[in-house]
Design a protein around this motif. Structure first.
Motif, PDB file in Angstrom:
ATOM      1  N   SER A  38      35.210  31.468  38.657  1.00  0.00           N
ATOM      2  CA  SER A  38      35.966  32.552  39.294  1.00  0.00           C
ATOM      3  C   SER A  38      37.467  32.347  39.192  1.00  0.00           C
ATOM      4  N   PHE A  41      39.920  35.331  39.351  1.00  0.00           N
ATOM      5  CA  PHE A  41      40.178  35.927  40.662  1.00  0.00           C
ATOM      6  C   PHE A  41      41.120  35.059  41.498  1.00  0.00           C
ATOM      7  N   ASN A  58      47.644  46.425  47.441  1.00  0.00           N
ATOM      8  CA  ASN A  58      46.986  45.221  47.930  1.00  0.00           C
ATOM      9  C   ASN A  58      47.840  44.654  49.055  1.00  0.00           C
ATOM     10  N   CYS A  63      43.101  38.161  46.627  1.00  0.00           N
ATOM     11  CA  CYS A  63      42.067  38.563  45.675  1.00  0.00           C
ATOM     12  C   CYS A  63      40.976  39.400  46.329  1.00  0.00           C
ATOM     13  N   MET A  66      41.731  43.270  46.251  1.00  0.00           N
ATOM     14  CA  MET A  66      42.031  43.938  44.992  1.00  0.00           C
ATOM     15  C   MET A  66      41.240  45.238  44.913  1.00  0.00           C
ATOM     16  N   GLU A  70      40.256  46.521  39.378  1.00  0.00           N
ATOM     17  CA  GLU A  70      40.803  45.221  38.999  1.00  0.00           C
ATOM     18  C   GLU A  70      39.750  44.123  39.121  1.00  0.00           C
ATOM     19  N   LYS A  71      38.872  44.229  40.098  1.00  0.00           N
ATOM     20  CA  LYS A  71      37.792  43.251  40.227  1.00  0.00           C
ATOM     21  C   LYS A  71      36.848  43.317  39.032  1.00  0.00           C
ATOM     22  N   ARG A  74      38.617  41.705  36.063  1.00  0.00           N
ATOM     23  CA  ARG A  74      38.633  40.242  36.143  1.00  0.00           C
ATOM     24  C   ARG A  74      37.235  39.653  35.956  1.00  0.00           C
ATOM     25  N   ALA A  75      36.201  40.366  36.388  1.00  0.00           N
ATOM     26  CA  ALA A  75      34.839  39.891  36.169  1.00  0.00           C
ATOM     27  C   ALA A  75      34.486  39.918  34.680  1.00  0.00           C
TER      28      ALA A  75
END
Length: 168
Positions: A38, A41, A58, A63, A66, A70-71, A74-75
């Motif tokens: 992770s 994140f 935000n 994190c 977010m 955006e999550k 990033r994933a």
């Protein structure tokens, strides 16, 4: 002659026993073994969204807060290169193969550079969109209104990324 029952449970005098490790008493479905780190994140700063201040998008600059888009970004950044590198590690590279072995070799030889290219692309987006590192590389002005000027590590990341783009 057999030792007495329970002899392994008795303490011998003068011998120190190590403390038992703590037992995780949470239900099994609440234990979360981490298959990935992770890091996308936790290590990188949240994005600056155009037309909005950092506190609008935000408010705590954390994190956990977010936006969902955006999550997801990033994933994907976390999973896609990892899967590509694992595929590269699992599939053998055969120099002279025919048929099935040739297909495995092609998958091996495509997965590694594609995964690295994806990592470089995502790092470029992070440095340019969130950290404004390319615009403020050579000055000491704040890169955004919250974090202040770039750190030495951010400058080194920009230089390393530019070298990676130039020299492959």
């Amino acid at each position: 002659r057999l030792p007495p029952k329970g002899h392994h449970l008795q303490r011998s005098p003068g011998r120190r026993h190590a403390a038992r490790p703590p037992v995780d008493r949470r239900p099994r479905h609440r234990r979360h073994p981490e298959l990935s780190s992770s890091y996308t994140f936790l290590l990188y700063r949240p994005f600056d969204y155009p037309g909005a201040t950092v506190h609008d998008s935000n408010p705590f600059v954390a994190c956990a807060f977010m936006p969902v888009s955006e999550k997801i970004y990033r994933a994907v950044w976390l999973v896609v290169p990892s899967v590509g590198f694992m595929t590269t590690g699992v599939i053998p590279a055969v120099t002279e193969g025919r048929g099935y072995e040739r297909v495995l070799s092609v998958v091996h030889n495509v997965a590694a550079p594609t995964s690295m290219l994806f990592c470089m692309l995502m790092e470029t987006i992070q440095l340019s969109r969130c950290e404004n590192a390319f615009a403020h590389l050579f000055d000491t002005e704040p890169a955004n209104d919250l974090y202040g000027p770039l750190t030495t590590v951010q400058r080194m990341r920009v230089v390393a990324l530019c070298m990676a783009w130039c020299f492959g």
